[in-house]
Design a protein around this motif. Structure first.
Motif, PDB file in Angstrom:
ATOM      1  N   ASN A 267       2.189  48.119  31.789  1.00  0.00           N
ATOM      2  CA  ASN A 267       2.845  46.806  31.767  1.00  0.00           C
ATOM      3  C   ASN A 267       3.733  46.617  30.538  1.00  0.00           C
ATOM      4  O   ASN A 267       4.014  45.499  30.128  1.00  0.00           O
ATOM      5  CB  ASN A 267       1.784  45.701  31.799  1.00  0.00           C
ATOM      6  CG  ASN A 267       0.975  45.717  33.074  1.00  0.00           C
ATOM      7  OD1 ASN A 267       1.525  45.922  34.158  1.00  0.00           O
ATOM      8  ND2 ASN A 267      -0.333  45.529  32.944  1.00  0.00           N
ATOM      9  N   ALA A 268       4.190  47.706  29.967  1.00  0.00           N
ATOM     10  CA  ALA A 268       4.999  47.625  28.757  1.00  0.00           C
ATOM     11  C   ALA A 268       6.294  46.873  28.996  1.00  0.00           C
ATOM     12  O   ALA A 268       6.929  47.013  30.052  1.00  0.00           O
ATOM     13  CB  ALA A 268       5.315  49.034  28.260  1.00  0.00           C
ATOM     14  N   PRO A 269       6.721  46.088  28.012  1.00  0.00           N
ATOM     15  CA  PRO A 269       8.068  45.508  28.077  1.00  0.00           C
ATOM     16  C   PRO A 269       9.107  46.612  27.901  1.00  0.00           C
ATOM     17  O   PRO A 269       8.771  47.778  27.701  1.00  0.00           O
ATOM     18  CB  PRO A 269       8.086  44.517  26.916  1.00  0.00           C
ATOM     19  CG  PRO A 269       7.057  45.018  25.975  1.00  0.00           C
ATOM     20  CD  PRO A 269       6.000  45.684  26.803  1.00  0.00           C
ATOM     21  N   ASP A 270      10.367  46.242  27.945  1.00  0.00           N
ATOM     22  CA  ASP A 270      11.438  47.239  27.863  1.00  0.00           C
ATOM     23  C   ASP A 270      11.617  47.786  26.451  1.00  0.00           C
ATOM     24  O   ASP A 270      12.063  48.921  26.273  1.00  0.00           O
ATOM     25  CB  ASP A 270      12.758  46.609  28.332  1.00  0.00           C
ATOM     26  CG  ASP A 270      12.669  46.119  29.760  1.00  0.00           C
ATOM     27  OD1 ASP A 270      12.629  46.964  30.668  1.00  0.00           O
ATOM     28  OD2 ASP A 270      12.619  44.891  29.952  1.00  0.00           O
ATOM     29  N   PHE A 271      11.263  46.990  25.460  1.00  0.00           N
ATOM     30  CA  PHE A 271      11.590  47.358  24.080  1.00  0.00           C
ATOM     31  C   PHE A 271      10.564  46.748  23.143  1.00  0.00           C
ATOM     32  O   PHE A 271      10.156  45.594  23.308  1.00  0.00           O
ATOM     33  CB  PHE A 271      12.986  46.825  23.742  1.00  0.00           C
ATOM     34  CG  PHE A 271      13.539  47.239  22.405  1.00  0.00           C
ATOM     35  CD1 PHE A 271      13.796  48.567  22.119  1.00  0.00           C
ATOM     36  CD2 PHE A 271      13.820  46.287  21.430  1.00  0.00           C
ATOM     37  CE1 PHE A 271      14.327  48.950  20.883  1.00  0.00           C
ATOM     38  CE2 PHE A 271      14.355  46.650  20.201  1.00  0.00           C
ATOM     39  CZ  PHE A 271      14.601  47.994  19.935  1.00  0.00           C
ATOM     40  N   GLY A 272      10.140  47.536  22.163  1.00  0.00           N
ATOM     41  CA  GLY A 272       9.218  47.042  21.156  1.00  0.00           C
ATOM     42  C   GLY A 272       9.731  47.370  19.768  1.00  0.00           C
ATOM     43  O   GLY A 272      10.348  48.420  19.552  1.00  0.00           O
ATOM     44  N   ALA A 273       9.490  46.476  18.824  1.00  0.00           N
ATOM     45  CA  ALA A 273       9.960  46.697  17.455  1.00  0.00           C
ATOM     46  C   ALA A 273       9.044  45.961  16.492  1.00  0.00           C
ATOM     47  O   ALA A 273       8.302  45.057  16.871  1.00  0.00           O
ATOM     48  CB  ALA A 273      11.404  46.220  17.297  1.00  0.00           C
ATOM     49  N   ALA A 274       9.106  46.373  15.229  1.00  0.00           N
ATOM     50  CA  ALA A 274       8.350  45.702  14.174  1.00  0.00           C
ATOM     51  C   ALA A 274       9.099  45.860  12.870  1.00  0.00           C
ATOM     52  O   ALA A 274       9.977  46.724  12.736  1.00  0.00           O
ATOM     53  CB  ALA A 274       6.940  46.291  14.060  1.00  0.00           C
ATOM     54  N   SER A 275       8.734  45.019  11.902  1.00  0.00           N
ATOM     55  CA  SER A 275       9.290  45.151  10.563  1.00  0.00           C
ATOM     56  C   SER A 275       8.159  45.020   9.555  1.00  0.00           C
ATOM     57  O   SER A 275       7.016  44.747   9.926  1.00  0.00           O
ATOM     58  CB  SER A 275      10.374  44.106  10.324  1.00  0.00           C
ATOM     59  OG  SER A 275      11.081  44.385   9.128  1.00  0.00           O
ATOM     60  N   ASP A 276       8.479  45.206   8.284  1.00  0.00           N
ATOM     61  CA  ASP A 276       7.435  45.293   7.272  1.00  0.00           C
ATOM     62  C   ASP A 276       7.362  44.037   6.413  1.00  0.00           C
ATOM     63  O   ASP A 276       7.966  43.013   6.738  1.00  0.00           O
ATOM     64  CB  ASP A 276       7.652  46.538   6.408  1.00  0.00           C
ATOM     65  CG  ASP A 276       8.862  46.408   5.485  1.00  0.00           C
ATOM     66  OD1 ASP A 276       9.830  45.727   5.885  1.00  0.00           O
ATOM     67  OD2 ASP A 276       8.857  46.982   4.385  1.00  0.00           O
ATOM     68  N   GLY A 277       6.618  44.155   5.297  1.00  0.00           N
ATOM     69  CA  GLY A 277       6.356  43.003   4.445  1.00  0.00           C
ATOM     70  C   GLY A 277       7.586  42.249   4.021  1.00  0.00           C
ATOM     71  O   GLY A 277       7.640  41.025   4.123  1.00  0.00           O
TER      72      GLY A 277
END
Length: 542
Positions: A267-277
């Motif tokens: 069920n993953a979305p099309d795009f995943g991302a994250a950023s840091d502190g």
């Protein structure tokens, strides 16, 4: 009323690649913060009446240090301070504010991707007038001054209300509390095709952005949800917390494991991302595929022309030495320069200012361009979204097409964290001592072609930075790099980078650690990692 306070120096205020980083209790020692900030002011000249930008990532001790810095800036003769509302400014947003307002410089309070809290990490970094981290000649001057400092200047005044946008006076200095997001978001809207990205979201495109309870939460909500129309709560963990919710705000496959598992699910979305502190790093994951930072740099460079801000093409690409050579192949095809620098974003500043490079990147999840003088996590996410909106292909398809065109650089980094400092230094010293004997020797069928300790001469100002990492090159283009990290606060972190180039597209689906297994074994035999550290496995593999 200006007060001159007597003080005594500390011996441990040497800035690393990203400023001074220590545990919070170290910064809470008497006059520790004041000594370092005064050492900054004493090491630069010409700031009287000028503008200083101050902000941080919201971690524990951020607000208290901002109040100290504001008072000291007033006492030392700055004419204006710009500070982010709530004490919040992402590192790239601070860089943009410095540039936009032609500020003299900025003080950024962050320990980047390191954990936060009363017993965790804190940091102070000085950025110069181009918006980038202070070059080595300034950080060395700051350290020298810190070892002999005997007084600092401050002003007796109540705290500034950091939560209220507006202007106030502190002695003869103006203090402006500004929206930390608006100027940065406006800049992003000029660089990228927001209409195309909006249409993509309106068509059902789904993404998840994990702000990790760090500084980029408010930026992601404003840009992704409010301006681009992504679904509400696309930005998760979006409220900055002093301890990052008890988590480690490092966007890698260990600390962003929940996001990775979601992106690998049915069920993953099309795009995943994250950023840091502090908002300067990024993690990019497509449905069913993690994109390494080295590959991401190469793919962004190859497709940057699809975004309005880069439609005229790139002047060049710069990468840190440990970053894979994937970007080199893009530069070669585009007919532009490629620059290999030491680790540390400050080394890109001269190249960007001189117009030699447009896009820069580091394997440690930092990517950026000449729009600021810091790496920029959300910028990388938005460029990916722009590319996806124009190409209308999945992340997986874009990556595999890139590999088929340029070849694949299998790449991994093995970190041995919090190694006893003497042991880490001994390992590196023994490696350096035998570099001249390694070329021509073989290890389990791998023939060593070259071995050196990387030294960089800046093509703009001619400055030389030596001892930047040990490189072992093998016949056929594979390599292993060893270096000590300067971003931790306790012990030493030994980073081992392993890379193999594979031009044959039929061999591009091998699991990374399996593809690198013989090189990983060679790294152990060359350096004696287990002997020196007592570790049989790395702390983190990315």
């Amino acid at each position: 009323m200006i007060s001159i306070i007597d003080t005594t120096p500390y011996t441990d205020q040497k800035p690393g690649t990203s400023g001074l980083r220590k545990k919070v209790p170290v910064f809470q020692q008497e006059n520790y913060v004041e000594n370092f900030i005064q050492s900054i002011f004493d090491s630069v000249a010409g700031y009287r009446g000028e503008t200083l930008v101050i902000g941080g990532d919201g971690r524990y001790f951020n607000r208290e240090t901002i109040q100290t810095a504001i008072r000291m800036a007033a006492a030392n003769g700055f004419g204006r301070v710009l500070v982010g509302q709530g004490g919040i400014l992402s590192t790239p947003a601070a860089s943009h504010l410095i540039r936009k307002n032609r500020a003299f410089g900025g003080i950024i309070l962050s320990a980047s991707h390191n954990p936060g809290g009363p017993d965790e990490d804190f940091g102070i970094k000085y950025n110069v007038g181009n918006g980038g981290p202070a070059p080595e000649k300034i950080t060395e001057a700051i350290y020298a001054r810190s070892r002999e400092i005997d007084r600092y200047a401050t002003i007796d005044a109540p705290d500034i209300d950091l939560d209220k946008i507006g202007t106030s006076q502190l002695g003869e200095m103006t203090v402006e509390v500004v929206d930390p997001v608006a100027d940065y978001a406006d800049l992003m809207e000029k660089l990228f095709d927001f209409d195309a990205i909006r249409d993509m979201f309106a068509g059902g495109f789904r993404m998840v952005f994990d702000a990790m309870h760090a500084v980029t939460g408010p930026y992601a909500v404003e840009i992704l949800e409010n301006r681009l129309g992504a679904q509400p709560r696309t930005a998760r963990n979006s409220v900055p917390l002093e301890d990052f919710g008890g988590h480690h705000p490092d966007p890698n496959l260990v600390h962003a494991r929940d996001l990775y598992e979601l992106m690998m699910s049915e069920n993953a979305p099309d795009f995943g991302a994250a950023s840091d502190g502090d908002g300067d790093r990024n993690l990019i994951i497509g449905k069913g595929i993690f994109v390494t930072p080295s590959d991401s740099l190469a793919i962004l460079a190859a497709n940057a022309h699809l975004a309005p801000g880069y439609s005229g093409g790139l002047k060049g690409i710069a990468r840190s030495m440990p970053t894979s050579a994937a970007a080199d192949r893009v530069a070669e095809k585009l007919g532009i320069g490629i620059y290999e620098t030491p680790t540390g974003w400050k080394f890109f500043g001269n190249l960007l200012d001189a117009g030699h490079a447009t896009i820069c990147g580091e394997e440690s999840a930092g990517t950026g361009s000449d729009h600021v003088r810091e790496k920029d996590g959300l910028w990388a996410v938005l460029l990916w979204l722009n590319i996806l909106a124009v190409r209308r292909e999945s992340v997986l398809d874009i990556v595999t097409t890139h590999w088929a065109t340029f070849g694949r650089n299998y790449y991994s980094r093995h970190d041995y964290e919090a190694v006893e400092t003497d042991s880490a230094n001994t390992l590196m010293d023994e490696l350096r001592a035998k570099l001249s004997t390694l070329p021509g020797t073989s290890i389990d069928g791998l023939t060593i072609e070259s071995a050196d300790d990387f030294s960089y001469q800046d093509p703009v100002d001619g400055s030389v930075s030596a001892n930047q990492g040990i490189r072992i090159g093998f016949v056929g283009g594979s390599r292993i790099v060893f270096r000590l990290s300067g971003t931790g606060t306790s012990g030493g972190t030994i980073r081992v980078y392993i890379e193999r180039y594979e031009p044959d597209a039929s061999k591009h689906d091998v699991e990374t650690q399996k593809a690198l297994a013989d090189l990983i074994a060679a790294a152990e035999k060359i350096a004696g990692i287990r002997k020196h550290t007592g570790r049989s496995t790395p702390s983190v593999i990315t």
